[in-house]
Design an enzyme around this catalytic site. Structure first.
Site, PDB file in Angstrom:
ATOM      1  N   CYS A 113      43.483  37.336  38.461  1.00 37.42           N
ATOM      2  CA  CYS A 113      44.269  38.476  38.933  1.00 37.42           C
ATOM      3  C   CYS A 113      43.767  39.818  38.404  1.00 37.42           C
ATOM      4  CB  CYS A 113      45.731  38.291  38.536  1.00 37.42           C
ATOM      5  SG  CYS A 113      46.405  36.697  39.032  1.00 37.42           S
ATOM      6  N   HIS A 238      48.694  44.847  39.208  1.00 34.46           N
ATOM      7  CA  HIS A 238      48.536  43.576  39.919  1.00 34.46           C
ATOM      8  C   HIS A 238      49.874  43.206  40.536  1.00 34.46           C
ATOM      9  CE1 HIS A 238      48.061  39.498  41.027  1.00 34.46           C
ATOM     10  NE2 HIS A 238      48.719  39.021  39.997  1.00 34.46           N
ATOM     11  N   ASN A 268      51.580  37.527  46.152  1.00 32.04           N
ATOM     12  CA  ASN A 268      50.562  37.602  45.101  1.00 32.04           C
ATOM     13  C   ASN A 268      49.227  37.153  45.695  1.00 32.04           C
ATOM     14  OD1 ASN A 268      48.843  37.145  42.923  1.00 32.04           O
ATOM     15  ND2 ASN A 268      50.443  36.286  41.616  1.00 32.04           N
TER      16      ASN A 268
END
Length: 312
Positions: A113, A238, A268
């Protein structure tokens, strides 16, 4: 030229949209359960014939066009991804082939990430050291391919997509010094492992770490850029979970900043999340050329990387 800057950005998402109501037909969940816990309403899911490098190439092509460049202008391609299936050719080489870039250096970076902000720092270093003049920096992940769609704790989180930036040499740097690191002993908290590979995480551990340890690190990234959080026009974290993004952004102290919340519509998307969210802010005109923006990635390996950039 002894500096670098982002001159253009672009993003791409697959056409298929998966809603919370759709997920409720697959697992024991509901729109209320998902939105109250992670803040996600929709996510885009790639098909079996849409590999990671195709997502990446679409985003990169948009960034190239926005920069007014041709494939021949690029001499380095960096792809941040943790969902590449094959080891060789790597994603960067496949993107270069798709776009017709003639002879670039090609590298993949797997920092999950935090991959895009690591790759952006690498591009900045390469340009300022004279190793490259124009770099395509891409974050691309197909999280749907490493997800157990019977596990309601993870399948509600993920989406697919890609975001890209063009980094070029400049007289003065518009990409601030990176602040990066990790907590290797807690690396097990976010995993993509096994055969077949599957995404898993210890949600509470990640939440506590992100909301208690990362605000001070993000503020230090601002200090390295010579500014305070109050000077920021935008914060692009993120896009892990709205319940992480909002408290983390609040603790950073960027009281005048637009906070990217692309997670609500995209889920995500791992390394793609920061460049996609940044590209959408630029596309919608929510930030302007020259605005100072904090990019801050965190997650797998319990790694992190952040820098302040000037908006292209």
């Amino acid at each position: 030229m002894n500096g670098s800057r982002i001159t253009a950005v672009g993003h791409y998402q697959p056409a298929r949209v998966l809603t919370n109501e759709d997920l409720a037909e697959l697992v024991d969940t509901s729109d209320e359960w998902i939105t109250s816990r992670v803040g996600i309403r929709t996510r885009h899911i790639a098909g079996p014939d849409e590999p990671v490098d195709e997502l990446a190439a679409h985003a990169a092509a948009k960034a190239l066009a926005a920069a007014g460049l041709t494939p021949e202008d690029i001499d380095l391609v960096l792809v941040a991804t943790s969902t590449a299936v094959d080891r060789s050719p790597n994603m960067a080489a496949r993107v270069a082939a798709r776009l017709g870039i003639p002879s670039p250096a090609v590298m993949d970076l797997n920092v999950v990430c935090a991959g895009f902000t690591h790759a952006l720092a690498t591009a900045d270093h390469a340009v300022r050291a004279g190793g490259a003049t124009r770099v395509l920096v891409i974050g691309a992940d197909k999280m749907s391919e490493v997800t157990d769609w019977t596990d309601r704790t993870t399948c509600v989180l993920v989406g697919d997509g890609a975001g890209a930036a063009v980094v070029e040499a400049a007289e003065e740097t518009a990409i601030g010094p990176v602040l990066w690191g990790s907590v290797p002993e807690m690396g097990h908290a976010v995993r993509i492992e096994g055969t077949p590979a599957r995404f898993a995480q210890e949600g509470q551990s990640v939440y506590r770490w992100a909301t208690t340890k990362l605000p001070a690190i993000a503020r230090k990234a601002c200090e390295r850029a010579g500014i305070t959080p109050e000077d920021l026009a935008a914060v692009v974290l993120h896009q892990a979970n709205l319940r992480i993004i909002e408290p983390l952004a609040g603790k950073i102290g960027a009281v005048n900043a637009v906070i990217a919340r692309d997670v609500v519509e995209s889920g995500n998307t791992s390394a793609a999340s920061i460049p996609m969210a940044l590209s959408k802010l630029v596309e919608r005109g929510e930030i302007s050329t020259g605005d100072r923006v904090l990019l801050f990635g965190f997650g797998g390996n319990l790694s992190y990387a952040g820098q302040v950039i000037h908006c292209p």
